[in-house]
Design a protein around this motif. Structure first.
Motif, PDB file in Angstrom:
ATOM      1  N   THR A 182      -8.411   0.632   0.957  1.00 52.82           N
ATOM      2  CA  THR A 182      -6.953   0.487   1.096  1.00 52.82           C
ATOM      3  C   THR A 182      -6.374   1.484   2.109  1.00 52.82           C
ATOM      4  OG1 THR A 182      -6.778  -0.341  -1.153  1.00 52.82           O
ATOM      5  CG2 THR A 182      -4.757   0.474  -0.140  1.00 52.82           C
ATOM      6  N   PRO A 183      -6.755   2.780   2.076  1.00 54.40           N
ATOM      7  CA  PRO A 183      -6.227   3.716   3.085  1.00 54.40           C
ATOM      8  C   PRO A 183      -6.583   3.299   4.521  1.00 54.40           C
ATOM      9  CG  PRO A 183      -7.225   4.933   1.274  1.00 54.40           C
ATOM     10  CD  PRO A 183      -7.571   3.491   1.074  1.00 54.40           C
ATOM     11  N   GLU A 184      -7.819   2.765   4.674  1.00 60.49           N
ATOM     12  CA  GLU A 184      -8.215   2.311   6.017  1.00 60.49           C
ATOM     13  C   GLU A 184      -7.342   1.158   6.470  1.00 60.49           C
ATOM     14  OE1 GLU A 184     -12.380   1.316   5.894  1.00 60.49           O
ATOM     15  OE2 GLU A 184     -12.805   3.147   4.791  1.00 60.49           O
ATOM     16  N   LYS A 185      -7.097   0.206   5.548  1.00 59.71           N
ATOM     17  CA  LYS A 185      -6.260  -0.948   5.892  1.00 59.71           C
ATOM     18  C   LYS A 185      -4.875  -0.496   6.343  1.00 59.71           C
ATOM     19  CE  LYS A 185      -8.212  -4.623   3.006  1.00 59.71           C
ATOM     20  NZ  LYS A 185      -8.013  -5.488   1.815  1.00 59.71           N
ATOM     21  N   LYS A 186      -4.323   0.503   5.639  1.00 61.29           N
ATOM     22  CA  LYS A 186      -2.986   0.990   5.994  1.00 61.29           C
ATOM     23  C   LYS A 186      -2.972   1.572   7.408  1.00 61.29           C
ATOM     24  CE  LYS A 186      -1.162   2.004   1.381  1.00 61.29           C
ATOM     25  NZ  LYS A 186      -0.664   3.053   0.455  1.00 61.29           N
ATOM     26  N   VAL A 187      -3.998   2.359   7.732  1.00 59.70           N
ATOM     27  CA  VAL A 187      -4.077   2.954   9.071  1.00 59.70           C
ATOM     28  C   VAL A 187      -4.218   1.863  10.122  1.00 59.70           C
ATOM     29  CG1 VAL A 187      -5.499   4.353  10.617  1.00 59.70           C
ATOM     30  CG2 VAL A 187      -5.007   5.160   8.311  1.00 59.70           C
TER      31      VAL A 187
ATOM     32  N   ASN B  40      -3.358  -1.290   9.920  1.00 61.11           N
ATOM     33  CA  ASN B  40      -2.110  -2.058  10.020  1.00 61.11           C
ATOM     34  C   ASN B  40      -1.052  -1.299  10.819  1.00 61.11           C
ATOM     35  OD1 ASN B  40      -3.117  -4.233   8.607  1.00 61.11           O
ATOM     36  ND2 ASN B  40      -2.392  -3.506   6.603  1.00 61.11           N
ATOM     37  N   ARG B  41      -0.985   0.021  10.608  1.00 61.76           N
ATOM     38  CA  ARG B  41      -0.025   0.830  11.381  1.00 61.76           C
ATOM     39  C   ARG B  41      -0.337   0.757  12.875  1.00 61.76           C
ATOM     40  NH1 ARG B  41      -0.031   6.767  10.034  1.00 61.76           N
ATOM     41  NH2 ARG B  41       1.582   6.821  11.645  1.00 61.76           N
TER      42      ARG B  41
ATOM     43  N   ASP C 115       0.363  -2.756  14.251  1.00 61.04           N
ATOM     44  CA  ASP C 115       1.809  -2.990  14.311  1.00 61.04           C
ATOM     45  C   ASP C 115       2.404  -2.351  15.568  1.00 61.04           C
ATOM     46  OD1 ASP C 115       4.340  -3.879  13.063  1.00 61.04           O
ATOM     47  OD2 ASP C 115       4.754  -1.731  12.965  1.00 61.04           O
TER      48      ASP C 115
END
Length: 614
Positions: A4-9, A11-12, A15
């Motif tokens: 999940t932390p990797e996905k957030k990075v 996605n940022r 984006d």
């Protein structure tokens, strides 16, 4: 499996890329992704197990897109996501990883490639890196082809060949030998390293451009357009401090006598046999303290090699000027002046002599209407008002004063001696020299993000004065007498360098070249001031260079971007391509179409002798 932390990075990052915003985001593994704009390439550096080194760890930071991290599984997912997205957008993507070779005895550069799509780019990199020459030695470069070879031996590839081929991602690795350091001590050779970093950046950027041109839809017409477009904070800090150091003293005012009129009267009274005594302004600074500030500036911390070069060059010039401040009226003043403004070569001297032969000595001129200082100041103010329509930042102030000789522009302001006068026929052209060139380049330089461009890059005087004199020709104000004066300055400088005294040089100008006593005194005073100023030779030298520049079909407009020198034009063009420098806001009158025919006369084979008015 992506956490999940990797996905957030990821996605940022994606984006930011989708919005075409610059990104600088920390990633797992003590890493950083930096991308100033979406581009179809990325430089990668992974810190080796035994720690980073001083060269390869900084290479990516000279480019507009890089990833810097320790080895970690998360990095691979981040890189795959970026590369795949941008490959879809641009029809291709280059992942370029650099590392330091573990072998001591090896060739300088090895380009590793494992895909057919990378062969042309690998060859381009081999060619460009092989052109790097340092201390007389070329950097031998080889290509190594094989499967999954594009990663350092101590880490796995970030993307394997199979996945890369599926997504039109080209993988290239560059192994760099520790040629820039003493392997036994681990310490780099600093000057070697500096030179290598600058040349290396240009070479790999040309390789990236080859990839972009052949394999992507990205629009770039010049390899420099792929470079960094933003400036780090330390660049502005150092630019500010260099500007502050330069502004602590006014070089020309401090080496120009304040008693020229009285010295002339005393020289006349001695029947031209006693050398004049000149007096100067008190020194407002302690040059040694300013030098300390200069060399405390951490220019070595600037990752952009082009800007680091500009600042080092400027620091060296300010250092030499400070030397001249300490050496004023001493023998070493002349030696440092020659370092600063260059020597006189045989061709320049022969051209000066030929001009003085080719131009007839003017007979006693008929009475001309002379424009005195107050009237000329009003004309100057009107010219400045006209320029102000293009840039409201222009100051229209003009100063009339008694502590300068003739006229001069100082930090964008025109200063006029109260006794100054000029013939009506030359007044407009003189305005183009002083305001159309010196004031215009000052304010065009102020429109740039770096103070360096209006303070002046090292050696800017040659181009400035050459262009200023050429503007007199364009506006029909370059009289035979003016050309004679410019040529005579070269003769006077050569006389001084050869060891002739003030009196000897004065009489060479009077007896051999038939200048009036007053004109000969003024020329000689300008050259011998301070202890021997060789700057006056740059007027003719700069004019000759401008003529050759125009004969090559080049435009005058790029020369007006600030106070630059001619061999800086490639640097200026690079910074324009990188969108660091802005277009010039102000154009002088002599760029009007009505003067184009005179430019064409030169372009079609003219030379300095064609400028003589008969």
């Amino acid at each position: 499996m992506i956490t999940t932390p990797e996905k957030k990075v990821i996605n940022r990052i994606l984006d930011k890329i989708k919005k075409k915003e610059p990104l600088r985001i920390n990633i797992p593994g003590n890493g950083l992704v930096n991308m100033e704009k979406p581009v179809p390439f990325m430089v990668v550096y992974r810190i080796p197990p035994n720690g980073k080194d001083g060269f390869t760890s900084r290479l990516g930071k000279t480019e507009s897109s890089y990833l810097y991290a320790e080895d970690c599984p998360e990095c691979s997912e981040v890189v795959k996501s970026i590369a795949t997205y941008l490959s879809d957008q641009f029809k291709g993507f280059l992942l370029f990883e650099v590392w330091l070779s573990e072998k001591e005895e090896t060739i300088p550069f090895t380009v590793h490639v494992s895909q057919k799509s990378g062969l042309e780019v690998a060859q381009k990199l081999k060619d460009e890196l092989g052109k790097i020459n340092i201390l007389g030695s070329s950097m031998r470069t080889e290509i190594n082809k094989g499967k999954n070879v594009v990663a350092p031996p101590y880490y796995k590839p970030l993307i394997n060949d199979k996945d890369a081929n599926k997504s039109a991602i080209t993988l290239i690795g560059l192994e760099i030998a520790p040629i820039y350091m003493n392997v036994s001590t681990g310490r780099a050779y600093p000057l070697f390293l500096r030179d290598l970093r600058s040349k290396f950046s240009k070479a790999i950027r040309k390789g990236f451009f080859e990839f972009v041109r052949i394999h992507t839809s990205y629009n770039a017409s010049n390899f420099q357009m792929l470079g960094t477009t933003s400036l780090e904070k330390n660049v502005f800090d150092i630019d500010e401090e260099l500007g502050n150091c330069s502004n602590l003293f006014d070089f020309l005012l401090l080496i120009t006598p304040i008693n020229v009129d009285d010295a002339w009267l005393a020289f006349q009274k001695s029947n031209y046999l006693k050398p004049p005594i000149f007096h100067y302004r008190p020194m407002p600074i302690d040059p040694e303290l300013v030098k300390r500030k200069l060399y405390n500036l951490p220019i070595e911390d600037i990752s952009d090699p082009t800007l680091a070069f500009l600042f080092r060059d400027k620091r060296k010039e300010v250092d030499r000027m400070l030397d001249m401040m300490m050496e004023r009226e001493k023998p070493d003043f002349l030696l440092t002046s020659m370092q600063l403004f260059g020597p006189i070569d045989e061709k320049l001297l022969e051209t000066a002599k030929a001009l003085l032969v080719a131009i007839d000595v003017p007979e006693e001129p008929p009475e001309k209407k002379m424009i005195k200082a107050p009237e000329f100041a009003k004309m100057a103010e009107k010219e400045l008002e006209w320029l102000k329509l293009q840039d409201p930042n222009i100051s229209t102030a003009v100063r009339i004063r008694d502590d300068i000789d003739g006229i001069l522009v100082n930090r964008g302001t025109l200063n006029i001696n109260k006794s100054f006068q000029v013939s009506e026929g030359r007044a407009f052209s003189l305005l183009q020299h002083e305001i159309g060139t010196h004031v215009v380049t000052y304010y065009n330089g102020k429109a740039q993000p770096l103070k360096l461009f209006y303070i002046g890059v090292p050696g800017y005087e040659e181009l400035q004065e050459g262009l200023a004199v050429f503007s007199e020709y364009l506006t029909d104000g370059l009289t035979p007498n003016r050309l004679r004066t410019i040529a005579a300055r070269v003769i006077a400088v050569q006389q001084m360098i050869s060891g002739s005294s003030f009196i000897d040089t004065f009489y060479v100008l009077v007896d051999k070249y038939q200048f009036s006593n007053k004109a000969a005194f003024t020329i000689t005073m300008r050259v011998y001031r301070g202890g021997g100023l060789t700057k006056d030779a740059v007027y003719l030298k700069g004019l000759l260079n401008i003529i050759e520049y125009i004969k090559k079909g080049k435009s005058i407009e790029p020369l007006l971007i600030g106070k630059i020198r001619q061999d800086y034009i490639p640097v200026v063009q690079e910074l324009i391509h990188r969108q660091i420098l802005a277009k010039i806001p102000i154009k002088p009158r002599y760029l009007d179409k009505k003067y184009e025919s005179r430019i064409e006369n030169i372009r079609s084979g003219g030379n300095v002798f064609n400028l003589i008015k008969h």
